[in-house]
Enzyme design. Structure first.
Site, PDB file in Angstrom:
ATOM      1  CB  CYS A 128      -0.896   0.017   1.231  1.00 36.41           C
ATOM      2  SG  CYS A 128      -1.764  -1.526   1.525  1.00 36.41           S
ATOM      3  CD  GLU A 389       5.538  -1.440 -10.218  1.00 32.10           C
ATOM      4  OE1 GLU A 389       5.263  -1.571  -9.015  1.00 32.10           O
ATOM      5  OE2 GLU A 389       6.689  -1.288 -10.632  1.00 32.10           O
TER       6      GLU A 389
HETATM    7  C1  LIG Z   1      -5.792  -1.852 -10.823  1.00 31.81           C
HETATM    8  C2  LIG Z   1      -4.774  -1.049 -10.081  1.00 31.81           C
HETATM    9  C3  LIG Z   1      -3.934  -1.683  -9.177  1.00 31.81           C
HETATM   10  C4  LIG Z   1      -3.004  -0.943  -8.452  1.00 31.81           C
HETATM   11  N1  LIG Z   1      -2.245  -1.572  -7.497  1.00 31.81           N
HETATM   12  C5  LIG Z   1      -1.513  -0.808  -6.647  1.00 31.81           C
HETATM   13  C6  LIG Z   1      -0.888  -1.402  -5.495  1.00 31.81           C
HETATM   14  O1  LIG Z   1      -0.963  -2.612  -5.271  1.00 31.81           O
HETATM   15  N2  LIG Z   1      -0.223  -0.589  -4.621  1.00 31.81           N
HETATM   16  C7  LIG Z   1      -0.112   0.760  -4.834  1.00 31.81           C
HETATM   17  O2  LIG Z   1       0.496   1.436  -4.011  1.00 31.81           O
HETATM   18  N3  LIG Z   1      -0.678   1.348  -5.932  1.00 31.81           N
HETATM   19  C8  LIG Z   1      -1.376   0.600  -6.824  1.00 31.81           C
HETATM   20  N4  LIG Z   1      -1.997   1.193  -7.916  1.00 31.81           N
HETATM   21  C9  LIG Z   1      -1.865   2.651  -8.107  1.00 31.81           C
HETATM   22  C10 LIG Z   1      -1.120   3.035  -9.363  1.00 31.81           C
HETATM   23  O3  LIG Z   1       0.253   2.822  -9.214  1.00 31.81           O
HETATM   24  C11 LIG Z   1      -1.479   4.513  -9.676  1.00 31.81           C
HETATM   25  O4  LIG Z   1      -2.814   4.503 -10.155  1.00 31.81           O
HETATM   26  C12 LIG Z   1      -0.566   5.132 -10.694  1.00 31.81           C
HETATM   27  O5  LIG Z   1       0.704   5.341 -10.142  1.00 31.81           O
HETATM   28  C13 LIG Z   1      -1.097   6.479 -11.233  1.00 31.81           C
HETATM   29  O6  LIG Z   1      -1.481   7.325 -10.187  1.00 31.81           O
HETATM   30  P1  LIG Z   1      -2.921   8.064 -10.245  1.00 31.81           P
HETATM   31  O7  LIG Z   1      -3.924   6.997 -10.546  1.00 31.81           O
HETATM   32  O8  LIG Z   1      -3.102   8.827  -9.013  1.00 31.81           O
HETATM   33  O9  LIG Z   1      -2.855   9.026 -11.508  1.00 31.81           O
HETATM   34  P2  LIG Z   1      -2.300  10.530 -11.520  1.00 31.81           P
HETATM   35  O10 LIG Z   1      -0.932  10.560 -10.975  1.00 31.81           O
HETATM   36  O11 LIG Z   1      -3.319  11.424 -10.934  1.00 31.81           O
HETATM   37  O12 LIG Z   1      -2.225  10.792 -13.086  1.00 31.81           O
HETATM   38  C14 LIG Z   1      -3.359  11.147 -13.875  1.00 31.81           C
HETATM   39  C15 LIG Z   1      -2.875  11.443 -15.299  1.00 31.81           C
HETATM   40  O13 LIG Z   1      -1.951  12.557 -15.270  1.00 31.81           O
HETATM   41  C16 LIG Z   1      -0.726  12.171 -15.850  1.00 31.81           C
HETATM   42  N5  LIG Z   1       0.391  12.836 -15.161  1.00 31.81           N
HETATM   43  C17 LIG Z   1       0.588  12.978 -13.821  1.00 31.81           C
HETATM   44  N6  LIG Z   1       1.732  13.631 -13.581  1.00 31.81           N
HETATM   45  C18 LIG Z   1       2.276  13.928 -14.774  1.00 31.81           C
HETATM   46  C19 LIG Z   1       3.453  14.598 -15.209  1.00 31.81           C
HETATM   47  N7  LIG Z   1       4.322  15.096 -14.320  1.00 31.81           N
HETATM   48  N8  LIG Z   1       3.681  14.716 -16.532  1.00 31.81           N
HETATM   49  C20 LIG Z   1       2.809  14.213 -17.443  1.00 31.81           C
HETATM   50  N9  LIG Z   1       1.684  13.565 -17.114  1.00 31.81           N
HETATM   51  C21 LIG Z   1       1.412  13.413 -15.797  1.00 31.81           C
HETATM   52  C22 LIG Z   1      -0.663  10.660 -15.675  1.00 31.81           C
HETATM   53  O14 LIG Z   1       0.231  10.067 -16.611  1.00 31.81           O
HETATM   54  C23 LIG Z   1      -2.099  10.269 -15.916  1.00 31.81           C
HETATM   55  O15 LIG Z   1      -2.351  10.178 -17.294  1.00 31.81           O
HETATM   56  C24 LIG Z   1      -2.889   0.462  -8.675  1.00 31.81           C
HETATM   57  C25 LIG Z   1      -3.729   1.075  -9.617  1.00 31.81           C
HETATM   58  C26 LIG Z   1      -4.669   0.352 -10.294  1.00 31.81           C
HETATM   59  C27 LIG Z   1      -5.584   1.060 -11.250  1.00 31.81           C
END
Ligand SMILES: Cc1cc2nc3c(=O)[nH]c(=O)nc-3n(C[C@H](O)[C@H](O)[C@H](O)COP(=O)(O)OP(=O)(O)OC[C@H]3O[C@@H](n4cnc5c(N)ncnc54)[C@H](O)[C@@H]3O)c2cc1C
Length: 409
Positions: A128, A389
């Site tokens: 997490c 990831e």
């Molecule tokens: C099915 C699933 C399983 C997961 N499993 C885990 C888990 O086991 N443990 C865990 O800790 N997390 C987990 N995650 C979380 C996952 O790693 C995050 O969803 C991911 O890192 C993206 O973060 P966010 O969803 O908050 O998107 P955001 O960071 O809010 O991004 C939204 C959009 O903005 C873009 N963006 C953001 N910053 C920038 C930038 N600087 N430049 C250009 N574009 C940008 C992104 O590319 C994306 O298109 C999981 C997610 C899912 C959907």
């Protein structure tokens, strides 16, 4: 150091064929059912445990394969079977790696067996890190861990989101802020043992794909864990924080961020390999269909418009696999990722999986759009690879900044 090779040795071929057999005979036939049920496929995990695929020993053996091909080969075969079920099988590994990377020998020996359980009573674990306001921007994490010296306990408060196996795990590994001044270097990881008061599951997400894998919020409300649950121990943490403070002072935080990036470079090829597995699965279905489906009195593959799509699909899949294998070999052999080759492999493989699975639907026409054929599910599943990831945009950012010699932020 092992030479880079594209040839699997006899032992690797044997393991690959064994995994492929499990994927074809056990995972693939169960895929549609668990996708519809949107539940963790416990019986399949148990089957995997019985044959030795759901165990730390198996992954450790693949991980320490000096050719670097063990993990990508395993991931490709399992995810070829089905992405949602395969993630339910390998998801525990994410938490286990967190303990292996940062834990003491005693912590590894105590907690990893509890993450997997045994073949008669399988368990899962969750890692997490992500939070509602800290996805790509890990440094903005808010979950806080405060040390209660009198009781030698850590008190953790916060909300985690998107946790694979979150809330249903026997053991949760939780990343929390211990020094807010230090960005991601002020984070530490904690074991939350089974049954700890204050940890609960929040919302379970209904997802677009990988629906057999459980994804949920994890709420930490005054969770108290013994001092022994801090991964690596207090002394090591204090030393690390002191070093990070020195470095942050000396370099404005630059080296701190680069150190965090190196860890991801090594783990990203494994996600690339999952994407290769899904892409290959969809390509094989499309190739088979194109050879047998007849329109205008001949198989549709006789049309260049269809055959060229298959040629592109196969080329991209093979290119993705080569990038993944290269990065995985580099990681195992400690080669520096001077061009962010780990991120490159994840970026290309995940985008390939999205593209190839969409093309597979096109080649199957109306059938491709229905749940009678698996490519519809594979296309929904493939979308995750460009998100978790590190999103594709973050991979591009890491590659571009590495090439430019700029700090990663
Ligand atoms: C099915 C699933 C399983 C997961 N499993 C885990 C888990 O086991 N443990 C865990 O800790 N997390 C987990 N995650 C979380 C996952 O790693 C995050 O969803 C991911 O890192 C993206 O973060 P966010 O969803 O908050 O998107 P955001 O960071 O809010 O991004 C939204 C959009 O903005 C873009 N963006 C953001 N910053 C920038 C930038 N600087 N430049 C250009 N574009 C940008 C992104 O590319 C994306 O298109 C999981 C997610 C899912 C959907």
């Amino acid at each position: 150091m092992a030479e880079f090779t594209m040839e699997l040795n006899d032992e690797q071929r044997e393991v690959r064929d064994w995994l492929h057999g499990f994927a074809a005979d056990v995972i693939r036939p169960a895929a549609a059912e668990w996708d519809e049920r949107e539940e963790t496929p416990w019986p399949v995990i148990q089957e995997a445990a019985k044959v030795g695929i759901y165990s730390l020993d198996f992954y450790a053996q693949q991980y320490f394969d000096p050719t670097g091909l063990g993990i990508p080969m395993a991931m490709e075969e399992l995810f070829w079977g089905d992405a949602g079920i395969a993630l339910s099988i390998v998801g525990t590994g994410l938490a286990a790696v967190g303990v292996l990377a940062n834990g003491t020998e005693e912590q590894i020996g105590t907690w990893i067996p509890q993450m997997y359980g045994d073949q008669n009573d399988v368990k899962v674990a969750a890692f997490c890190s992500s939070e509602p306001d800290a996805g790509s921007d890990v440094a903005s994490m808010r979950t806080r861990a405060v040390y209660d010296e009198a009781k030698d306990e850590w008190v953790i408060n916060g909300t985690k989101t998107w946790a694979t196996n979150g809330g249903i795990a026997n053991v949760h590994v939780v990343v929390a802020v211990v020094d807010p001044e230090l960005g991601s270097k002020g984070h530490a990881s904690f074991i939350v043992p089974p049954g700890t008061a204050g940890l609960s599951q929040g919302q379970k997400f209904k997802k677009h794909g990988i629906r057999a894998s459980h994804t949920a919020e994890v709420i930490l409300d005054n969770v108290r864990v013994p001092g022994s649950c801090l991964l690596g121990g207090k002394e090591k943490l204090d030393e690390r924080l002191a070093r990070a403070r020195e470095r942050a002072k000396a370099s404005g935080g630059e080296r701190v961020k680069n150190a965090a990036m190196a860890t991801f470079e090594a783990s990203r090829p494994a996600v690339g390999a999952m994407a290769v597995g899904t892409a290959r699965a969809a390509y094989e279905v499309a190739l088979d269909y194109a050879r047998t489906r007849e329109q205008f009195g001949r198989p549709i593959i006789d049309n260049q418009g269809v055959a060229f799509q298959l040629a592109d699909m196969r080329t991209q899949i093979d290119a993705a696999r080569l990038l993944v294998w290269r990065a995985s070999w580099m990681a195992v052999n400690g080669k520096p990722f001077t061009a962010a080759e780990g991120s490159m492999s994840k970026l290309f493989a995940s985008e390939t999986a999205k593209k190839v699975t969409a093309q597979a639907i096109q080649i199957l026409g109306g059938n491709g759009y229905t749940r009678e054929y698996p490519v519809e599910r594979m296309h929904r599943d493939a979308a995750i690879y460009t998100i978790f990831e590190g999103t594709s945009e973050i991979q591009r950012l890491v590659i571009a900044r590495t090439l430019a010699g700029m700090p990663i932020r």
